[in-house]
Design a protein around this motif. Structure first.
Motif, PDB file in Angstrom:
ATOM      1  N   MET A 162      12.247  48.596  24.656  1.00  0.00           N
ATOM      2  CA  MET A 162      13.445  47.832  24.292  1.00  0.00           C
ATOM      3  C   MET A 162      13.967  46.922  25.403  1.00  0.00           C
ATOM      4  O   MET A 162      14.828  46.082  25.158  1.00  0.00           O
ATOM      5  N   PRO A 172      11.993  50.069  18.299  1.00  0.00           N
ATOM      6  CA  PRO A 172      12.323  51.114  19.267  1.00  0.00           C
ATOM      7  C   PRO A 172      11.366  51.229  20.458  1.00  0.00           C
ATOM      8  O   PRO A 172      11.570  52.069  21.327  1.00  0.00           O
ATOM      9  N   ARG A 231      15.943  54.538  12.145  1.00  0.00           N
ATOM     10  CA  ARG A 231      15.720  53.348  12.976  1.00  0.00           C
ATOM     11  C   ARG A 231      15.228  52.170  12.143  1.00  0.00           C
ATOM     12  O   ARG A 231      15.361  51.016  12.555  1.00  0.00           O
ATOM     13  N   ALA A 280      21.437  43.010  18.028  1.00  0.00           N
ATOM     14  CA  ALA A 280      21.738  43.691  19.287  1.00  0.00           C
ATOM     15  C   ALA A 280      23.196  43.388  19.627  1.00  0.00           C
ATOM     16  O   ALA A 280      23.839  42.566  18.979  1.00  0.00           O
ATOM     17  N   LEU A 324      17.344  43.558  17.695  1.00  0.00           N
ATOM     18  CA  LEU A 324      16.555  44.700  18.146  1.00  0.00           C
ATOM     19  C   LEU A 324      15.232  44.651  17.390  1.00  0.00           C
ATOM     20  O   LEU A 324      15.190  44.915  16.190  1.00  0.00           O
ATOM     21  N   LEU A 354      14.609  42.145  21.306  1.00  0.00           N
ATOM     22  CA  LEU A 354      14.359  43.087  22.388  1.00  0.00           C
ATOM     23  C   LEU A 354      13.648  44.293  21.791  1.00  0.00           C
ATOM     24  O   LEU A 354      14.117  44.882  20.822  1.00  0.00           O
ATOM     25  N   GLY A 355      12.502  44.634  22.360  1.00  0.00           N
ATOM     26  CA  GLY A 355      11.711  45.738  21.843  1.00  0.00           C
ATOM     27  C   GLY A 355      10.846  45.304  20.679  1.00  0.00           C
ATOM     28  O   GLY A 355      10.953  44.180  20.185  1.00  0.00           O
ATOM     29  N   TYR A 356       9.983  46.214  20.262  1.00  0.00           N
ATOM     30  CA  TYR A 356       9.120  45.933  19.120  1.00  0.00           C
ATOM     31  C   TYR A 356       8.851  47.213  18.352  1.00  0.00           C
ATOM     32  O   TYR A 356       9.180  48.315  18.798  1.00  0.00           O
ATOM     33  N   SER A 357       8.263  47.061  17.195  1.00  0.00           N
ATOM     34  CA  SER A 357       7.877  48.182  16.345  1.00  0.00           C
ATOM     35  C   SER A 357       6.359  48.274  16.383  1.00  0.00           C
ATOM     36  O   SER A 357       5.678  47.258  16.233  1.00  0.00           O
TER      37      SER A 357
END
Length: 184
Positions: A76, A73, A18, A43, A70, A125-128
């Motif tokens: 999202m 994970p 990822r 994305a 993106l 969209l989403g974050y770590s």
């Protein structure tokens, strides 16, 4: 060591697909953990499509071409806009550093759709996310390099080449980088 506002650059031996060849802008880092946004993983949609899905009318030609990335994970379906500090949103924004602000409210998307948004922006969209001590351990295990954030890398529209460009900030040629770690 506070890495807020810095870039994380994935090492070749990262081990987590990822994050392979990822460049992550760290929005926050402290004793409670860290949160960042991947700036080089596209994305399968652009801002125009996202605005349509959110039923936000758009008159912006620039928004029609802008990519969505993106950010990571985690969550999202949640959106984040990392942008230049020239934009003052109606609602809450987080000043990350002198050159970077993060906003996660719909008002910024509405303003982008009307060409009233920030001069430079990247939508994710989403974050770590990392728990307490997790990121430090990954850095210690040779999973990440860190560098000062470069607006051209963070906000640039072409994702291919960002990983190599981030490594060059450190004077590293990606072709000479080994996946093996050495410890003295």
């Amino acid at each position: 060591m506070d890495l807020t506002g810095k870039l994380l650059i994935a090492m070749p031996g990262m081990g987590d697909p990822r994050f392979e060849r990822s460049v992550i802008f760290l929005c926050s880092h402290g004793e409670d953990g860290a949160m960042g946004l991947i700036v080089n993983k596209p994305a399968d949609l652009n801002v125009s499509t996202l605005l349509e899905q959110l039923e936000i009318p758009s008159s912006s030609a620039a928004a029609a071409r802008a990519p969505v990335r993106l950010g990571g994970p985690v969550e999202m379906a949640r959106g984040f806009v990392l942008h230049s500090p020239d934009y003052a949103g109606k609602l809450q924004s987080l000043k990350v550093s002198d050159g970077f602000v993060m906003t996660a409210t719909l008002d910024i998307l509405e303003d982008i759709a009307r060409d009233n948004g920030p001069a430079r922006a990247a939508l994710m969209l989403g974050y770590s996310g990392w728990g307490p001590g997790q990121l430090e351990a990954e850095i210690g295990d040779n999973g990440w390099l860190t560098a000062d954030a470069d607006p051209d890398i963070v906000f640039g529209s072409r994702d291919d080449g960002k990983w190599e460009a981030a490594l060059k900030l450190l004077g590293i040629d990606a072709l000479l980088l080994s996946a093996s770690a050495g410890h003295a």
